[in-house]
Write a protein that holds these residues in place. Structure first.
Motif, PDB file in Angstrom:
ATOM      1  N   THR A   1      28.021  22.855  18.062  1.00  0.00           N
ATOM      2  CA  THR A   1      29.192  22.276  18.745  1.00  0.00           C
ATOM      3  C   THR A   1      28.819  21.643  20.087  1.00  0.00           C
ATOM      4  OG1 THR A   1      29.707  24.453  19.713  1.00  0.00           O
ATOM      5  CG2 THR A   1      30.802  23.869  17.646  1.00  0.00           C
ATOM      6  N   GLU A   2      27.526  21.498  20.325  1.00  0.00           N
ATOM      7  CA  GLU A   2      27.005  20.845  21.533  1.00  0.00           C
ATOM      8  C   GLU A   2      27.530  21.515  22.810  1.00  0.00           C
ATOM      9  OE1 GLU A   2      27.855  16.677  21.162  1.00  0.00           O
ATOM     10  OE2 GLU A   2      26.403  16.416  19.533  1.00  0.00           O
ATOM     11  N   ARG A   3      27.390  22.833  22.852  1.00  0.00           N
ATOM     12  CA  ARG A   3      27.858  23.601  24.022  1.00  0.00           C
ATOM     13  C   ARG A   3      26.744  24.482  24.583  1.00  0.00           C
ATOM     14  NH1 ARG A   3      33.299  24.814  20.674  1.00  0.00           N
ATOM     15  NH2 ARG A   3      34.754  23.495  21.798  1.00  0.00           N
ATOM     16  N   LEU A   4      25.528  24.004  24.524  1.00  0.00           N
ATOM     17  CA  LEU A   4      24.400  24.788  25.001  1.00  0.00           C
ATOM     18  C   LEU A   4      24.348  24.901  26.522  1.00  0.00           C
ATOM     19  CD1 LEU A   4      21.641  23.594  22.504  1.00  0.00           C
ATOM     20  CD2 LEU A   4      22.680  25.870  22.638  1.00  0.00           C
ATOM     21  N   HIS A   5      25.344  24.332  27.209  1.00  0.00           N
ATOM     22  CA  HIS A   5      25.429  24.487  28.663  1.00  0.00           C
ATOM     23  C   HIS A   5      25.973  25.861  29.054  1.00  0.00           C
ATOM     24  CE1 HIS A   5      29.469  23.341  27.406  1.00  0.00           C
ATOM     25  NE2 HIS A   5      29.914  23.955  28.503  1.00  0.00           N
ATOM     26  N   VAL A   6      26.499  26.614  28.085  1.00  0.00           N
ATOM     27  CA  VAL A   6      27.023  27.953  28.369  1.00  0.00           C
ATOM     28  C   VAL A   6      25.849  28.909  28.591  1.00  0.00           C
ATOM     29  CG1 VAL A   6      28.380  29.893  27.481  1.00  0.00           C
ATOM     30  CG2 VAL A   6      29.096  27.538  26.992  1.00  0.00           C
ATOM     31  N   GLU A   7      25.862  29.614  29.719  1.00  0.00           N
ATOM     32  CA  GLU A   7      24.817  30.582  30.010  1.00  0.00           C
ATOM     33  C   GLU A   7      25.001  31.814  29.118  1.00  0.00           C
ATOM     34  OE1 GLU A   7      24.952  31.459  34.150  1.00  0.00           O
ATOM     35  OE2 GLU A   7      24.442  29.408  34.770  1.00  0.00           O
ATOM     36  N   ILE A   8      23.878  32.305  28.562  1.00  0.00           N
ATOM     37  CA  ILE A   8      23.936  33.434  27.636  1.00  0.00           C
ATOM     38  C   ILE A   8      23.114  34.606  28.156  1.00  0.00           C
ATOM     39  CG2 ILE A   8      23.435  34.253  25.298  1.00  0.00           C
ATOM     40  CD1 ILE A   8      25.693  32.253  25.353  1.00  0.00           C
ATOM     41  N   GLY A   9      23.789  35.751  28.311  1.00  0.00           N
ATOM     42  CA  GLY A   9      23.092  36.998  28.590  1.00  0.00           C
ATOM     43  C   GLY A   9      23.004  37.794  27.302  1.00  0.00           C
ATOM     44  N   TYR A  10      21.889  38.500  27.102  1.00  0.00           N
ATOM     45  CA  TYR A  10      21.727  39.275  25.870  1.00  0.00           C
ATOM     46  C   TYR A  10      21.505  40.736  26.234  1.00  0.00           C
ATOM     47  CZ  TYR A  10      19.902  40.813  21.338  1.00  0.00           C
ATOM     48  OH  TYR A  10      19.710  41.479  20.147  1.00  0.00           O
ATOM     49  N   VAL A  11      22.344  41.607  25.647  1.00  0.00           N
ATOM     50  CA  VAL A  11      22.263  43.038  25.915  1.00  0.00           C
ATOM     51  C   VAL A  11      22.141  43.793  24.589  1.00  0.00           C
ATOM     52  CG1 VAL A  11      23.349  45.033  27.015  1.00  0.00           C
ATOM     53  CG2 VAL A  11      23.667  42.743  27.988  1.00  0.00           C
ATOM     54  N   PRO A  12      20.923  44.018  24.122  1.00  0.00           N
ATOM     55  CA  PRO A  12      20.752  44.840  22.931  1.00  0.00           C
ATOM     56  C   PRO A  12      20.802  46.319  23.303  1.00  0.00           C
ATOM     57  CG  PRO A  12      18.628  44.011  23.660  1.00  0.00           C
ATOM     58  CD  PRO A  12      19.659  43.452  24.601  1.00  0.00           C
ATOM     59  N   VAL A  13      21.335  47.130  22.398  1.00  0.00           N
ATOM     60  CA  VAL A  13      21.410  48.570  22.653  1.00  0.00           C
ATOM     61  C   VAL A  13      20.020  49.181  22.597  1.00  0.00           C
ATOM     62  CG1 VAL A  13      22.377  50.755  21.836  1.00  0.00           C
ATOM     63  CG2 VAL A  13      23.752  48.668  21.739  1.00  0.00           C
ATOM     64  N   GLU A  14      19.226  48.737  21.622  1.00  0.00           N
ATOM     65  CA  GLU A  14      17.850  49.203  21.463  1.00  0.00           C
ATOM     66  C   GLU A  14      16.915  48.003  21.488  1.00  0.00           C
ATOM     67  OE1 GLU A  14      17.898  51.291  17.775  1.00  0.00           O
ATOM     68  OE2 GLU A  14      18.940  53.038  18.573  1.00  0.00           O
ATOM     69  N   LYS A  15      15.632  48.267  21.632  1.00  0.00           N
ATOM     70  CA  LYS A  15      14.663  47.175  21.701  1.00  0.00           C
ATOM     71  C   LYS A  15      14.618  46.452  20.361  1.00  0.00           C
ATOM     72  CE  LYS A  15      11.240  47.289  24.422  1.00  0.00           C
ATOM     73  NZ  LYS A  15       9.968  47.591  25.156  1.00  0.00           N
ATOM     74  N   THR A  16      14.762  45.143  20.405  1.00  0.00           N
ATOM     75  CA  THR A  16      14.726  44.303  19.217  1.00  0.00           C
ATOM     76  C   THR A  16      13.630  43.261  19.377  1.00  0.00           C
ATOM     77  OG1 THR A  16      16.258  42.665  20.128  1.00  0.00           O
ATOM     78  CG2 THR A  16      17.240  44.559  18.985  1.00  0.00           C
ATOM     79  N   TYR A  17      13.402  42.475  18.334  1.00  0.00           N
ATOM     80  CA  TYR A  17      12.401  41.415  18.436  1.00  0.00           C
ATOM     81  C   TYR A  17      12.783  40.386  19.489  1.00  0.00           C
ATOM     82  CZ  TYR A  17      10.152  43.211  14.203  1.00  0.00           C
ATOM     83  OH  TYR A  17       9.507  44.003  13.295  1.00  0.00           O
ATOM     84  N   ALA A  18      14.076  40.064  19.575  1.00  0.00           N
ATOM     85  CA  ALA A  18      14.519  39.100  20.587  1.00  0.00           C
ATOM     86  C   ALA A  18      14.388  39.686  21.989  1.00  0.00           C
ATOM     87  CB  ALA A  18      15.964  38.675  20.322  1.00  0.00           C
TER      88      ALA A  18
END
Length: 219
Positions: free
Chosen positions: A68-85
């Protein structure tokens, strides 16, 4: 700054996120749920969305923002446990990741997608049909990754350019990652599992490559 939390599949909420506006959603967020949040975020010049969940949730959000061409949105990522990302993007986990998602700065980060138009957040595992050995030939840019058969092919995003890294899984041998802008596989038939989500049908080829636009990862 307008900050909103997308809580996926009932993930435990870290203390740092408890006071923020939150939307509940499934393990893999529906695009309609994301669309409901975007007008709220758009009211701010620095919109920030915090994804509380697994790698597949982050991938779904990034896929929708890309389409949707909205990559200007800042993204925080909070995994509960350690993941590959979490490993790839060095976000941390739990409350430590939550504090970083709130107080960190957004950094342009390579966005890795595949030839089906879906984003890869953490890791793709490519095997033969029925979990058998993978046959074919794969390249990372101009470097031959393998030719013949291997146990599996692994693909992950990089925190910095060139953007993609790939390796083969072999028994009793140290894994060697090769980095590039794209990883491409040709095969008689393969099954792709992307961020824990398995494809329904075998494919004769699979490509992962850096999108022409980055995403804004808060770190």
């Amino acid at each position: 700054m307008s900050t909103h939390v997308l809580r996926c599949d009932g993930a435990p909420v870290p203390i740092a996120l408890a006071a923020l506006p939150t939307t509940q959603t499934a393990a893999i967020p529906d695009p309609a749920v994301i669309d409901e949040l975007l007008p709220v975020l758009a009211a701010d010049s620095l919109p920030r969305l915090i994804v509380l969940g697994e790698d597949a949730a982050l991938a779904a959000v990034l896929t929708h923002l890309m389409r949707t061409e909205r990559l200007h949105v800042e993204i925080g990522y909070v995994p509960v446990e350690k993941t590959y990302a979490a490993r790839a993007y060095q976000t941390g986990t739990g409350n430590a990741a939550a504090k970083r998602a709130i107080g960190g700065s957004a950094v342009e980060t390579p966005l890795v997608r595949d030839d089906t138009g879906k984003v890869l957040a953490g890791r793709a595992v490519i095997t033969g049909i029925g979990g058998e050995r993978l046959e074919g030939e794969a390249y990372v840019d101009d470097t031959l990754l393998f030719s013949g058969d291997v146990t599996a092919m692994l693909v992950s995003p990089c925190l910095e350019p060139p953007g993609v890294r790939a390796a083969v899984r072999r028994r009793f041998r140290k894994r060697r990652w090769v980095e590039g802008r794209a990883a491409q596989l040709g095969t008689p038939g393969a099954i792709v599992t992307r961020d824990g989500v398995r494809t329904d049908r075998p494919v004769p080829r699979s490509s992962f490559y850096r999108h022409h636009e980055p995403w804004l990862l808060v770190r």
